[in-house]
Design a protein around this motif. Structure first.
Motif, short mmCIF file in Angstrom:
data_model
loop_
_atom_site.label_atom_id
_atom_site.label_comp_id
_atom_site.label_asym_id
_atom_site.label_seq_id
_atom_site.Cartn_x
_atom_site.Cartn_y
_atom_site.Cartn_z
N ARG A 28 0.83 -1.21 0.00
CA ARG A 28 0.00 0.00 0.00
C ARG A 28 0.86 1.25 0.00
NH1 ARG A 28 -2.90 -3.06 3.76
NH2 ARG A 28 -2.06 -1.82 5.47
N SER B 90 3.89 1.51 -1.17
CA SER B 90 4.52 1.57 -2.48
C SER B 90 3.57 2.16 -3.53
CB SER B 90 4.98 0.18 -2.90
OG SER B 90 5.53 0.21 -4.18
N ARG B 91 2.32 1.68 -3.51
CA ARG B 91 1.33 2.22 -4.47
C ARG B 91 1.05 3.69 -4.21
NH1 ARG B 91 -1.54 -2.69 -3.51
NH2 ARG B 91 -2.93 -1.51 -2.16
N ALA B 92 0.93 4.06 -2.93
CA ALA B 92 0.65 5.46 -2.59
C ALA B 92 1.80 6.35 -3.05
CB ALA B 92 0.43 5.60 -1.08
N ALA C 228 3.91 5.73 -5.51
CA ALA C 228 3.94 5.76 -6.97
C ALA C 228 2.83 6.64 -7.55
CB ALA C 228 3.80 4.34 -7.52
N ASN C 229 1.71 6.76 -6.84
CA ASN C 229 0.56 7.50 -7.36
C ASN C 229 0.47 8.94 -6.88
OD1 ASN C 229 -0.38 5.30 -8.84
ND2 ASN C 229 -1.45 4.48 -7.06
N ARG C 230 1.40 9.36 -6.04
CA ARG C 230 1.30 10.73 -5.52
C ARG C 230 1.76 11.72 -6.58
NH1 ARG C 230 6.42 11.96 -1.65
NH2 ARG C 230 7.95 11.27 -3.14
N PRO C 231 1.17 12.91 -6.56
CA PRO C 231 1.59 13.93 -7.53
C PRO C 231 3.01 14.41 -7.21
CG PRO C 231 -0.02 14.82 -6.00
CD PRO C 231 0.10 13.35 -5.70
#
Length: 61
Positions: free
Chosen positions: A14, A16-18, A20-23
């Protein structure tokens, strides 16, 4: 132990995904941003926790 390992792996995934997806962050003004010493201390604690978990898993495996 397997349940704890699965929860830790899910939490890391979670994070890692957060990450990778942050601006992209806006440029920080001087004196702002993460405290390098706090980040280093957190990284050291995380490394220690991972090492202890690996030790426990090795003992149980």
């Amino acid at each position: 132990m397997a349940d704890a390992t699965a929860r830790l792996e899910a939490a890391v995934e979670r994070l890692s995904r957060a990450l990778a997806n942050r601006p992209a962050p806006a440029p920080a003004a001087e004196g702002q941003g993460a405290d390098r010493e706090a980040v280093a201390a957190l990284a050291a604690r995380l490394d220690d926790t991972i090492a202890r978990l690996r030790g426990v898993l090795g003992e149980e495996g």
